[in-house]
Scaffold this motif. Sequence first.
Motif, PDB file in Angstrom:
ATOM      1  N   TRP A 360     -38.052 -63.096  -3.773  1.00  0.00           N
ATOM      2  CA  TRP A 360     -37.508 -62.545  -5.017  1.00  0.00           C
ATOM      3  C   TRP A 360     -36.802 -61.214  -4.771  1.00  0.00           C
ATOM      4  O   TRP A 360     -35.737 -60.959  -5.333  1.00  0.00           O
ATOM      5  N   LEU A 361     -37.381 -60.394  -3.895  1.00  0.00           N
ATOM      6  CA  LEU A 361     -36.756 -59.094  -3.623  1.00  0.00           C
ATOM      7  C   LEU A 361     -35.344 -59.271  -3.063  1.00  0.00           C
ATOM      8  O   LEU A 361     -34.434 -58.526  -3.410  1.00  0.00           O
ATOM      9  N   GLU A 365     -32.516 -57.249  -5.181  1.00  0.00           N
ATOM     10  CA  GLU A 365     -31.833 -56.031  -4.735  1.00  0.00           C
ATOM     11  C   GLU A 365     -30.345 -56.033  -5.087  1.00  0.00           C
ATOM     12  O   GLU A 365     -29.851 -55.051  -5.653  1.00  0.00           O
ATOM     13  N   PRO A 366     -29.625 -57.123  -4.792  1.00  0.00           N
ATOM     14  CA  PRO A 366     -28.208 -57.114  -5.216  1.00  0.00           C
ATOM     15  C   PRO A 366     -28.056 -57.049  -6.732  1.00  0.00           C
ATOM     16  O   PRO A 366     -27.035 -56.559  -7.224  1.00  0.00           O
ATOM     17  N   ASN A 372     -25.627 -52.101 -12.226  1.00  0.00           N
ATOM     18  CA  ASN A 372     -24.863 -50.859 -12.277  1.00  0.00           C
ATOM     19  C   ASN A 372     -23.418 -51.128 -12.661  1.00  0.00           C
ATOM     20  O   ASN A 372     -22.827 -50.382 -13.429  1.00  0.00           O
ATOM     21  N   ARG A 373     -22.866 -52.209 -12.111  1.00  0.00           N
ATOM     22  CA  ARG A 373     -21.489 -52.539 -12.482  1.00  0.00           C
ATOM     23  C   ARG A 373     -21.416 -52.900 -13.958  1.00  0.00           C
ATOM     24  O   ARG A 373     -20.449 -52.603 -14.641  1.00  0.00           O
ATOM     25  N   LEU A 374     -22.475 -53.527 -14.434  1.00  0.00           N
ATOM     26  CA  LEU A 374     -22.472 -53.985 -15.822  1.00  0.00           C
ATOM     27  C   LEU A 374     -22.560 -52.819 -16.798  1.00  0.00           C
ATOM     28  O   LEU A 374     -21.840 -52.772 -17.781  1.00  0.00           O
ATOM     29  N   ILE A 375     -23.448 -51.847 -16.535  1.00  0.00           N
ATOM     30  CA  ILE A 375     -23.677 -50.855 -17.571  1.00  0.00           C
ATOM     31  C   ILE A 375     -23.676 -49.413 -17.070  1.00  0.00           C
ATOM     32  O   ILE A 375     -23.155 -48.534 -17.752  1.00  0.00           O
ATOM     33  N   MET A 455     -36.044 -47.765  -8.349  1.00  0.00           N
ATOM     34  CA  MET A 455     -36.328 -49.184  -8.150  1.00  0.00           C
ATOM     35  C   MET A 455     -35.997 -49.584  -6.722  1.00  0.00           C
ATOM     36  O   MET A 455     -36.708 -50.358  -6.094  1.00  0.00           O
ATOM     37  N   LYS A 456     -34.886 -49.036  -6.211  1.00  0.00           N
ATOM     38  CA  LYS A 456     -34.517 -49.378  -4.831  1.00  0.00           C
ATOM     39  C   LYS A 456     -35.587 -48.888  -3.856  1.00  0.00           C
ATOM     40  O   LYS A 456     -35.892 -49.560  -2.876  1.00  0.00           O
ATOM     41  N   GLU A 457     -36.136 -47.696  -4.142  1.00  0.00           N
ATOM     42  CA  GLU A 457     -37.191 -47.178  -3.268  1.00  0.00           C
ATOM     43  C   GLU A 457     -38.419 -48.077  -3.330  1.00  0.00           C
ATOM     44  O   GLU A 457     -39.055 -48.347  -2.315  1.00  0.00           O
ATOM     45  N   SER A 458     -38.737 -48.536  -4.521  1.00  0.00           N
ATOM     46  CA  SER A 458     -39.900 -49.430  -4.649  1.00  0.00           C
ATOM     47  C   SER A 458     -39.706 -50.696  -3.846  1.00  0.00           C
ATOM     48  O   SER A 458     -40.645 -51.190  -3.218  1.00  0.00           O
TER      49      SER A 458
END
Lengths: 555, 190
Positions: A360-361, A365-366, A372-375, A455-458
């Motif tokens: 799932w990760l 991740e992508p 980010n592109r969305l909002i 979240m990326k760090e997690s």
Amino acid sequence: MEFRDIQERVHTGLGGSFEVQDEIHDPAIIVPKEQLRAVCGFLRDDESLRMGTLRIITGIDRPAKKDSTESGSIEVVYHLCSYVHGHTVVIKTLLDREAPKVDSVQDIWPTANWHERETYDLLGVEFEGHPDLRRIMLPKDWVGHPLRKDYEPPKEYHGIPTTREAVLQAPRVEKVSPAQHEPKSDEPPERFIQLNMGPHHPATHGVLNFLLETDGEILRRVKPDVGYLHRGMEKLAERISYPGTMPFTDRIDYLGAMFTNHGWAMACEKLFGVEVPRRADFCRVIASELNRLASHLIATGCLPMEVGAFTPFIHWLREREIINDIMEMICGARLTYNYMRIGGVSRDIDQATIDKILGWLDNFEPTIDEFNRLISGNEIFVKRLANMAVIPAEVAVGYSLLGPNLRASGVDWDVRKNEPYSVYGELEFDVVTGQGWRGSIGDSYDRYFCRILEMKESVKIIRQACDLMPEGPIIAPKVPKKPAANEVYARTEGPRGEAGFYVVSDGSDKPYRARYRMGSFTAMSVIEAVTPGLMLADLVALIGSLDTIAPEVDR
Amino acid sequence: MTERTFPVVKDAAVAKDDGSAVLGATLTSCSQPGEPSPLVLTTKLDNLINWFRGNSIWYLLFATACCGIELMQTGGPRTDLDRFGAVFRASPRQSDLLIVAGTITYKMADRVRLLYSQLAEPKYVLAMGSCANCGGLFQGSYSVVPGVDSIVPVDIYLPGCPPRPEALNEAILRLQDKMRGERWFHRIKG
Ligand code: SF4
């Protein structure tokens, strides 16, 4: 500095000698109440101490023993810490139980304002010099102070019976007649409009009430009115055993239940002197970080929704369902996990679950970049948040903000890094601090974007933990039933900041007093300070960016 | 050349002596007056009303605690309450159903009464989760209402702490069943 050095410094600085309670886990300096303000001011301002943050104020009721001539006392305990030097100290003051009165320290640490109100509400301690000493959690016509040991709850309140048996015997309710609500402020409204926002309002993240005073669209004053979800958890803990309190800690922070579980487990482990097996620690970290992802998904999904973009939220709900599935594989529950035990965890994380997590990760991740592109770069969204409700670092520290809210203001403080617990010390990850990505440091956009980057760090942490997890048992073989009399403070870094657990034991199988410190409580108290001058619609975005949730505020 | 025909609806509703109503949509064509076309729908007026109501249960967004997260998740992509025409509204004036999702404290109790009285009739209450059913985990607490049925009448009790989204779906279906059994025309006729 160690406790001894701090004690030395206080003694030389103030020229006196205070009693010390050092047989407990975190030793405390006992200060006579007349000198409390002097000591507090010194602790905050002295260069080598710099205790800029008041963690919590706790009141402990100690009624007189039977057949003793002494009258009882009330202890007021202050947990202080310094982000500059990274040390902590506990100070205590003893008050007379019949007329507990002490000077307020709310001008030394602004965060004390709400803590003192809470202590007044639940224990009846009067803080002299406090500008606004009212009940905070309970309704204003409530009688008595529930955290007193001899408190008797009422038989009924406004026509509602207080026991289930009485409700069952009463006939079915047919007629519902609500009381009339009047504007609450006593001052006559002149050219300013007074508004009530809440306690039922779709944008307040649960039941919170704001008394607003507006000049057209501009906010003049915002008074948060909390306590609509005060469930009396601290009192319940006194009636239930140590392991039995674990499911209650789930409900303190239902979006970050793993962290409250973990905090409680750590506090109890300190009390009982139990070692946690290494595999259990890894299980805890994996589950906790997954939980942080789930919580940040709600936080970063709700904020765009509140400023008018619904789609991102649905995207994150989709991802969150998968985390819920994984959590079900780990512990059998989707939301209220009750996963940790004193000395370990309830179930092992098997290879199938790890495969599912890692799979799932790779997908997730992508998705963050897609999101980010969305909002995150959306012009309207950025304009709504950038430079809005800037919280400078001094204010953040003074109001004792926690977690991403604190870090967004540029303060580099993360319990996982600064006071590493569990196995966080062995894992590699970065602490994200606000950079003023789209405006200035500490604005609402920073608070939002900190969460996205966290979240990326997690994700990183989970990958490493899955990699490093050793074989072995998942729970300590033997946990005693009763701890020795002691006092401990344990903390974990939850999605809304430090979840602190202060537990006082008297040697029986139930806590004598349990006190929870949660991030949303202080985040809520800062709103009053930063809102004047904002637009009305900004308030909604500000609440969203602070990510407060009601049960953490009210407990 | 055949004439173009237009369907005409005749006898839209006929009240019967037993108090029920028959709704008949007899589609006839202009060219052959009197002769019914093959497409005939008949139903009772009550059933029609209930069919409308049951498939457009708008619930009030009223989440107080943990159960609120599962309520949100139920509205999300996987369980998707919208399938049943159930969508959330932010205002009680536009809702038929009060889903009490979470713990109610004494401080909150009067607001629940107020919200309930602001819902448009006919209105329903779904007590979601143990807290709303009976106080749940917090029954022994000094500040928690032991069951929301002590302040408003409850139609559906949904156990669980928190109930799963599937369970909430089921509860909405049960409420639809309940709605289907109600008789309106009778009441209107007096
Ligand atoms: S029933 Fe359980 S999950 Fe629902 S609000 Fe109560 S404690 Fe939370």
